[in-house]
Write a protein that holds these residues in place. Structure first.
Motif, PDB file in Angstrom:
ATOM      1  N   GLU A  90       0.897  -1.174  -0.051  1.00 44.11           N
ATOM      2  CA  GLU A  90       0.046  -0.080  -0.043  1.00 44.11           C
ATOM      3  C   GLU A  90       0.898   1.334   0.033  1.00 44.11           C
ATOM      4  O   GLU A  90       0.598   2.157  -0.824  1.00 44.11           O
ATOM      5  CB  GLU A  90      -0.736   0.032   1.232  1.00 44.11           C
ATOM      6  CG  GLU A  90      -2.086  -0.813   1.067  1.00 44.11           C
ATOM      7  CD  GLU A  90      -3.077  -0.440   2.074  1.00 44.11           C
ATOM      8  OE1 GLU A  90      -3.209   0.557   2.754  1.00 44.11           O
ATOM      9  OE2 GLU A  90      -4.278  -1.202   2.378  1.00 44.11           O
ATOM     10  N   LYS A  91       1.899   1.242   0.904  1.00 44.00           N
ATOM     11  CA  LYS A  91       2.855   2.533   0.705  1.00 44.00           C
ATOM     12  C   LYS A  91       3.427   2.659  -0.466  1.00 44.00           C
ATOM     13  O   LYS A  91       3.609   4.019  -0.867  1.00 44.00           O
ATOM     14  CB  LYS A  91       3.810   2.118   1.706  1.00 44.00           C
ATOM     15  CG  LYS A  91       4.602   3.410   2.141  1.00 44.00           C
ATOM     16  CD  LYS A  91       5.685   3.336   3.547  1.00 44.00           C
ATOM     17  CE  LYS A  91       6.027   4.503   3.781  1.00 44.00           C
ATOM     18  NZ  LYS A  91       7.045   4.351   5.119  1.00 44.00           N
ATOM     19  N   ALA A 150       0.765   3.987  -3.163  1.00 46.20           N
ATOM     20  CA  ALA A 150       0.157   5.312  -2.787  1.00 46.20           C
ATOM     21  C   ALA A 150       0.857   6.506  -3.506  1.00 46.20           C
ATOM     22  O   ALA A 150       0.456   7.822  -3.465  1.00 46.20           O
ATOM     23  CB  ALA A 150       0.105   5.746  -1.108  1.00 46.20           C
ATOM     24  N   TYR A 168      -5.133   1.807  -1.302  1.00 51.59           N
ATOM     25  CA  TYR A 168      -4.136   2.309  -0.379  1.00 51.59           C
ATOM     26  C   TYR A 168      -4.984   3.193   0.892  1.00 51.59           C
ATOM     27  O   TYR A 168      -4.479   4.298   1.238  1.00 51.59           O
ATOM     28  CB  TYR A 168      -3.134   2.931  -0.650  1.00 51.59           C
ATOM     29  CG  TYR A 168      -3.150   3.801  -1.754  1.00 51.59           C
ATOM     30  CD1 TYR A 168      -3.508   5.395  -1.477  1.00 51.59           C
ATOM     31  CD2 TYR A 168      -3.095   3.609  -3.069  1.00 51.59           C
ATOM     32  CE1 TYR A 168      -3.564   6.275  -2.582  1.00 51.59           C
ATOM     33  CE2 TYR A 168      -3.190   4.506  -4.177  1.00 51.59           C
ATOM     34  CZ  TYR A 168      -3.448   5.772  -3.852  1.00 51.59           C
ATOM     35  OH  TYR A 168      -3.581   6.886  -4.936  1.00 51.59           O
ATOM     36  N   SER A 192      -4.980   2.963   3.967  1.00 44.54           N
ATOM     37  CA  SER A 192      -4.151   3.272   5.225  1.00 44.54           C
ATOM     38  C   SER A 192      -3.131   4.355   5.048  1.00 44.54           C
ATOM     39  O   SER A 192      -2.722   5.015   6.049  1.00 44.54           O
ATOM     40  CB  SER A 192      -3.310   2.176   5.740  1.00 44.54           C
ATOM     41  OG  SER A 192      -2.157   1.670   4.586  1.00 44.54           O
ATOM     42  N   GLN A 193      -2.939   4.891   3.932  1.00 51.38           N
ATOM     43  CA  GLN A 193      -1.960   5.923   3.385  1.00 51.38           C
ATOM     44  C   GLN A 193      -2.646   7.449   3.156  1.00 51.38           C
ATOM     45  O   GLN A 193      -2.058   8.261   2.845  1.00 51.38           O
ATOM     46  CB  GLN A 193      -1.243   5.621   2.168  1.00 51.38           C
ATOM     47  CG  GLN A 193      -0.223   4.533   2.428  1.00 51.38           C
ATOM     48  CD  GLN A 193       0.581   4.518   3.379  1.00 51.38           C
ATOM     49  OE1 GLN A 193       1.387   5.286   3.597  1.00 51.38           O
ATOM     50  NE2 GLN A 193       0.408   3.421   4.197  1.00 51.38           N
ATOM     51  N   HIS A 227       9.869   6.876  -2.734  1.00 49.97           N
ATOM     52  CA  HIS A 227       9.094   6.039  -2.110  1.00 49.97           C
ATOM     53  C   HIS A 227       8.860   4.818  -3.265  1.00 49.97           C
ATOM     54  O   HIS A 227       8.777   3.660  -2.677  1.00 49.97           O
ATOM     55  CB  HIS A 227       7.843   6.521  -1.776  1.00 49.97           C
ATOM     56  CG  HIS A 227       7.927   7.275  -0.251  1.00 49.97           C
ATOM     57  ND1 HIS A 227       8.367   8.562  -0.523  1.00 49.97           N
ATOM     58  CD2 HIS A 227       7.584   6.889   0.866  1.00 49.97           C
ATOM     59  CE1 HIS A 227       8.420   8.955   0.802  1.00 49.97           C
ATOM     60  NE2 HIS A 227       7.951   8.054   1.584  1.00 49.97           N
TER      61      HIS A 227
END
Length: 239
Positions: A43-44, A47, A113, A115-116, A162
Motif C-alpha cells: 500500500e505504501k 500510494a 491504499y 492506510s495512506q 518511495h
C-alpha cells in the motif's frame, strides 16, 4: 456559501471539457492498475504511483509555461515579462488535469491504499485544491497556477524515492523543496500581494498563496526536525 460552491462546481464541470476529465481519469486508472500490479505490491508504494505520474507531467508543463508563455529564460534565471492574471489553453487544461488527478488519488486510495490517506495531506489538501482548481477554471486565471507547477518537482522526487529506494535523496529533496516551495513561492507571494493590482480575483489569489506559503514553511521545518532526529539516531547507532 453552499450554493455559490455548487454553482462554481457546476460551471467547472458543466461544459464539453468534462470529456477531457473523463479521459484523464480513465488513463490514470489504467496506468495505475498496470504499474501497481506489476511492480508495487504494498500500500505504501501504491500510494505514490498517481502522485509520481501527476507531478512529472505537471513539472514538464510548468517548465513549458514559464519558458514559452511567460517568456522566462529559466536556464539563465532571467525573465522578460512580469506576472499577470490570465489563462491559456495549456494552463486551463493543466488545471483540469491536476483537478482530476487529485480526485483519482482519493478515489483510488480509498480502494487500494486507505492506510495512506491522512487528514491534512489527503482530505484537506486534495479537497482544497479541487475547489481552487474549480475557481480558477470559473475565473479564468490559471496562468499563475502554471508557474506554481514548478513546485511539483519535490513531489516527484518524493514519489520516486518511495517507489524505488535507489532514487531517494533526502538532501536533494530538501534542496529543491527550499528553492521552489519556500524561495520561489515567497517571491510569488510578494508579487501577487504588492505588484499585481486592480483585479477583483486578487483577494482569492492572495489568500491561497499566503496559506500555501505557511504550509510549505511548516512542512519544511518539520522535514528539518526529522533530518536532525535521524542524524542523531545514526550517530548513536554508529557508537
Amino acid at each position: 456559501h453552499f450554493w455559490s460552491t455548487s454553482r462554481m462546481l457546476a460551471e467547472a464541470f458543466g461544459d464539453k471539457e468534462w470529456l477531457f476529465d473523463v479521459a484523464v481519469a480513465v488513463v490514470l486508472c489504467c496506468i495505475y492498475v498496470t504499474i501497481s500490479r506489476l511492480f508495487f505490491p504494498t500500500e505504501k508504494e501504491r500510494a505514490y504511483v498517481v502522485s509520481a505520474i501527476s507531478s512529472t507531467i505537471c513539472t514538464l508543463i510548468g517548465l513549458y509555461v514559464c519558458h514559452f508563455e511567460m517568456n522566462w529564460d529559466i536556464f539563465h534565471f532571467s525573465w522578460k515579462q512580469s506576472l499577470f492574471i490570465a489563462e491559456s489553453e495549456v494552463t486551463r487544461f493543466t488545471t483540469r488535469f491536476f483537478l482530476v488527478s487529485n480526485i483519482c488519488d482519493v478515489v483510488i486510495g480509498l480502494l487500494q491504499y486507505p492506510s495512506q490517506l491522512f487528514v491534512l495531506t489527503t482530505w484537506i489538501h486534495h479537497g482544497a485544491y479541487v475547489l481552487l482548481c474549480c475557481w480558477m477554471l470559473k475565473s479564468r486565471c490559471s496562468i499563475l497556477f502554471g508557474i506554481c507547477l514548478l513546485e511539483e518537482i519535490p513531489t516527484a522526487l518524493l514519489a520516486y524515492g518511495h517507489l524505488k529506494k535507489s532514487l531517494r535523496s533526502d538532501s536533494f529533496f530538501g534542496f529543491t523543496y527550499f528553492l521552489l516551495r519556500v524561495c520561489l513561492h515567497s517571491w510569488l507571494v510578494y508579487s501577487v500581494c504588492f505588484q499585481l493590482k486592480d483585479d477583483e480575483r486578487l483577494s482569492v489569489v492572495r489568500f491561497n498563496f499566503l496559506i500555501t506559503e505557511l504550509l510549505h514553511v511548516h512542512w519544511f521545518t518539520a522535514w528539518i526536525r526529522q533530518q536532525i532526529r535521524l542524524s542523531k539516531e545514526n550517530t548513536v547507532k554508529a557508537h
